[in-house]
Each structure stands twice: as C-alpha cells, then as structure tokens.
Design an enzyme around this catalytic site. Structure first.
Site, mmCIF file in Angstrom:
data_model
loop_
_atom_site.group_PDB
_atom_site.id
_atom_site.type_symbol
_atom_site.label_atom_id
_atom_site.label_comp_id
_atom_site.label_asym_id
_atom_site.label_seq_id
_atom_site.Cartn_x
_atom_site.Cartn_y
_atom_site.Cartn_z
ATOM 1 N N LYS A 1 -19.938 -16.343 0.842
ATOM 2 C CA LYS A 1 -21.331 -16.194 1.153
ATOM 3 C C LYS A 1 -22.175 -15.539 -0.030
ATOM 4 O O LYS A 1 -21.867 -14.589 -0.295
ATOM 5 C CB LYS A 1 -21.635 -15.700 2.572
ATOM 6 C CG LYS A 1 -21.057 -16.434 3.511
ATOM 7 C CD LYS A 1 -21.166 -15.788 4.824
ATOM 8 C CE LYS A 1 -20.748 -16.505 5.901
ATOM 9 N NZ LYS A 1 -20.873 -15.923 7.417
ATOM 10 N N GLY B 1 -13.281 -3.705 0.672
ATOM 11 C CA GLY B 1 -14.685 -3.515 1.018
ATOM 12 C C GLY B 1 -15.080 -2.252 -0.160
ATOM 13 O O GLY B 1 -16.211 -2.273 -0.615
ATOM 14 N N ARG C 1 0.734 -1.161 0.007
ATOM 15 C CA ARG C 1 -0.131 -0.008 -0.154
ATOM 16 C C ARG C 1 0.856 1.305 0.208
ATOM 17 O O ARG C 1 0.508 2.287 -0.435
ATOM 18 C CB ARG C 1 -0.989 -0.121 1.216
ATOM 19 C CG ARG C 1 -2.208 -1.003 0.959
ATOM 20 C CD ARG C 1 -3.011 -0.967 2.090
ATOM 21 N NE ARG C 1 -4.260 -1.782 1.692
ATOM 22 C CZ ARG C 1 -4.983 -2.124 2.609
ATOM 23 N NH1 ARG C 1 -4.924 -1.852 4.046
ATOM 24 N NH2 ARG C 1 -6.177 -2.998 2.205
ATOM 25 N N GLY D 1 -10.940 -8.470 -1.695
ATOM 26 C CA GLY D 1 -9.662 -8.615 -1.019
ATOM 27 C C GLY D 1 -8.905 -10.080 -1.383
ATOM 28 O O GLY D 1 -7.693 -10.495 -1.621
#
Ligand code: ADP
Ligand code: MG
Length: 423
Positions: free
Chosen positions: A227, A403, A41, A380
């Site tokens: 999910k 996210g 990052r 991610g």
C-alpha cells in the site's frame, strides 16, 4: 536524530550488572506447546551477550513477547471486544494466556545456543527477579520474564523503569525491533543508567543511519509492497535524500491510476491518488529521478495458479489485476541499480509469495547481489523475500526490525535510540 551512539565497547562492564534489552519476541507454535518455530532473533542477540559475558559482566536480559494483557481487567476488555461471553472469561484463562507468552522457552533455547545455564526469573521486577539479580555473578546470565507482564511497560511508567534500572549499573539496548516504541524497558530505563547500544543496534545505525545521513551516492531507493498509505512517510523522506526512487509492488497501481491509467482490479487506494501525483511533482522539483513501471504481469485472480499475461502499465483490463512488475520494467529497474553507491530497498515488487509472481522481486534481488553498492533491506516482508529467494548473504545489511526500520527510513526519531548516550 543523532545516529552516532556509544556502544558496549565504550563502557567498562567488568564486574558490573548489565541490564540488556533484547528482542526475544520469537514466533511460537500456535498450539501453546512453547515450541519456538524460528530462533533467528535469539541467535542475533548472541554476539552482544557473549561479549558482555566475556568482559566479566553479569547479564540481566529482558524482552517482551507478544501482546499479553497485563491485568485481568484488560484481558476481560479484550475478550469482550472479541465478542466473547462475559461468563466464559475467567481468571484461569487469563493466566493460561500469560503462561503461553512466558519467556521460559527462550531461556532454554538461549542456554542451548550459549552452551551454559541461563537463569530464569518468575517475574520482571518482583521478589524472584530482585533476588536472582542480586545474587548474579560476573559471567552469569539471568532472563527476566516478559516485560509486558508489567502494566507499566507499554505506558513507559517511570516507577517500573526505575525498578528495572535498580537491578543493574549499565543499560545496553540491542532490541532494534522495539526501538520505535517508548516503553519502560526500551527507553524509560535509560533515564536512570548509563545507556549504550549493543552490536545489533550499532549495525542498524551504521547502515540505515549512514545511508540517510551521508549516503555513498548515487542513492537509489526501491519502494514497493502493498500500500501507498503505509509507505507515505518513507517516500516523502527519501524524496529529500535519494537520487533515484523506484516504485513497484501494489502501490504502483495507485500512481498509475492517478496518471489516468487503467488498473482493472489491481490494488488501488483511490484516496491516495492526489498524494501520488504530489510525490511525482515533488520528485520533479527536487530533481529526483522517479521510475514507475512500464509494464506489468496481470492475473485473472489473486491465486498462485492464476492465468497470467504481460501488458503495458495503465492498460489492465477489467477482471484482471497486476501482481508483479513486467519484464521491461525489470530491465529498467536493474539498469537503474547499476552504478549506485547505496541502494535502500523496502517493499517487494510483486506478490513474491506466489512463485509465478516472484520474478520481479527476484530479479531486483539478483541485481542487488551483483552491484558494488551498499545494499540495505528494510521491512519485514522484504527481508523475508530476500531470505526466501536465497540472496540474504549477498546483501550488506538486512534490518532486524520491520516497524522500526520503516520509522527509521521515515526519518522519525526512534525513542529507543534517542535515549542512548551520544558518541
Ligand atoms: P514490508 O513488510 O517489506 O515493508 P509491505 O508489508 O509493504 O512490505 O508489503 C509486502 C506485501 O506486499 C507482500 O505480502 C506482497 O505480496 C504484497 N504485494 C506486493 N505487490 C503486490 C501487488 N501487486 N498486489 C498485491 N499485493 C502485493
Ligand atoms: Mg510488511
């Protein structure tokens, strides 16, 4: 949402102080030693930082790191919730927890990467930050302390935003990983300064925004992961946009069960079966091709050394669980990707963390690496999978925000993007 935003190239920053929001929330060694375990990052922020410095700006960089408790009271509350004994919760321990989330190690690493001194402020908008920001010269860079040390940060407190903005004349946001949060440093400050994007955010907007707004067709979306419940928004939004939707990963079993299949001990969200059927129906109505697995690799336990075999979808015996898409499904999915104009991929096809169940994910990554299509990876774990399997440099774009990229694909407004000046 308008995805077309002004960038650092559209403003004159020469001789100006620029408040630059970065995403320096890097993973640190668990022992509190301050060792950065992955500086990806920090490296990702370099092009925008170098550009600003080259243009003669004085750069005041800021970022959050982890989830510090900004006050002793909030620390106490968190610890009590964790079941800690009240007497054992001391101010000393709170301060230690803050020290572990200091950005000081980031300043050191950033300095090494830039090959220059990076000044470090002891606070965010306190006396030290103010003095150092005031004295900062063009071509110099100062890093403020963890923005979440200020309790107003996550509340998007206008007073805090005003104080941060007061140190600079231009705001540049390059923290894509944090744009889905309306915090003082990610969105609030933009009310007080001309606000533009850095190169990282610009690339995210170009690729993901471009694919959502005016995709090169056909647009194929590959959706997987664990999910259904965490991907509802994405499926729903992409059903409006995509030509083909491919379902894999753990969520495929909820679709299978909803259609009457036997899924054994596979990941199943029984509450979401109706929703899965609705999505199948919606796809039919909209003329979107929805592909579901035709076979699956099953295992006798959730472990890397499990016994495994291939069965038809919907025919998983009790005591077995599906951990990957099967070889026929791989063929079908790889064919569906051929001839695509754009492919958006979110969610691995199986438990790629276990080599025995990474074949489906790898085959899809390989197919994407061979297409002429614009290939976009969001999420991610999907980004990690593509990296781990060695296909990262073959993709057009791998999103830097987990996210944030999900909310982007859900079609939600991103506060940290919406607050920037329209191009
Ligand atoms: P992303 O972070 O890319 O959005 P998710 O977080 O939704 O992706 O899902 C990633 C996880 O899904 C991985 O850890 C992977 O092991 C898991 N997964 C994929 N397929 C299965 C499966 N069949 N059963 C259980 N877990 C699965
Ligand atoms: Mg994930």
């Amino acid at each position: 949402m308008n995805y077309s935003k002004k960038t650092v190239k559209d403003v004159d920053v020469k001789g100006k102080k620029v408040l630059l929001r970065c995403d320096f929330n890097v993973p640190m060694a668990k022992d509190g030693s301050g060792v950065i375990t992955d500086d990806k990052r920090i490296r990702a922020a370099l092009p925008t930082i170098r550009y600003l410095l080259d243009q003669g700006a004085a750069v005041i960089a800021c970022s959050h790191m982890g989830k510090p408790a900004a006050t002793f009271e909030s620390y106490q509350k968190k610890q009590l919730e964790k079941g800690k004994d009240k007497a054992s919760i001391t101010e000393e321990k709170w301060k230690k927890s803050l020290a572990e989330l200091s950005l000081k190690p980031v300043a050191v690493r950033l300095g090494e990467l830039l090959g220059m001194d990076v000044l470090m402020a002891a606070d965010v908008v306190g006396a030290d930050a103010q003095a150092k920001a005031a004295a900062l010269q063009p071509g110099q860079i100062l890093l403020l302390e963890n923005t979440r040390f200020e309790k107003g940060e996550t509340k998007n407190d206008p007073e805090l935003a005003k104080k941060m903005a007061g140190m600079a004349q231009v705001y540049v946001s390059d923290a894509f990983g944090a744009v889905h949060r309306a915090h003082a440093s990610t969105a609030g400050v933009a009310a007080y300064l001309p606000a533009v994007s850095g190169f990282l955010i610009q690339k995210e907007l170009d690729f993901i925004g471009g694919a959502l707004a005016k995709p090169k067709r056909p647009l194929v979306a590959i959706l997987g992961g664990s999910k259904v419940s965490s991907k509802i928004g994405v499926i729903n939004n992409l059903l409006e946009i995509a030509d083909t939707i491919i379902i894999g990963g753990g969520m495929a079993y909820t679709f299978s069960a909803a259609q009457g299949g036997k899924v054994g001990d596979s990941l199943l969200e029984a509450d979401w079966k109706d929703y899965a059927l609705e999505m199948v129906q919606k796809a039919g109505e909209k003329g979107v091709k929805l592909l579901l697995p035709v076979d699956t690799v099953i295992a006798d336990k959730f472990a890397p050394d499990a016994d495994s075999k291939v069965v038809k979808a919907g025919e998983i015996p009790d005591g077995w669980q599906g951990l990957d898409i099967g070889p026929e499904t791989v063929k079908l999915y790889c064919q569906a990707v051929q001839g695509a104009g754009t492919v958006i991929w979110n969610g691995p096809m199986g438990v790629f963390e276990f080599a025995a169940f990474a074949k489906g994910t790898e085959a899809v990554a390989e197919a994407l690496s061979r297409t002429e299509a614009i290939t976009i990876i969001g999420g991610g774990d999907s980004a990690a999978a593509v990296q781990q399997l060695g296909y990262a440099d073959k993709m057009s774009h791998i999103s830097t925000g987990g996210g944030a990229s999900l909310e982007f694909m859900e079609g939600k407004e991103l506060p940290g993007v919406a607050c920037l000046l329209d191009a």
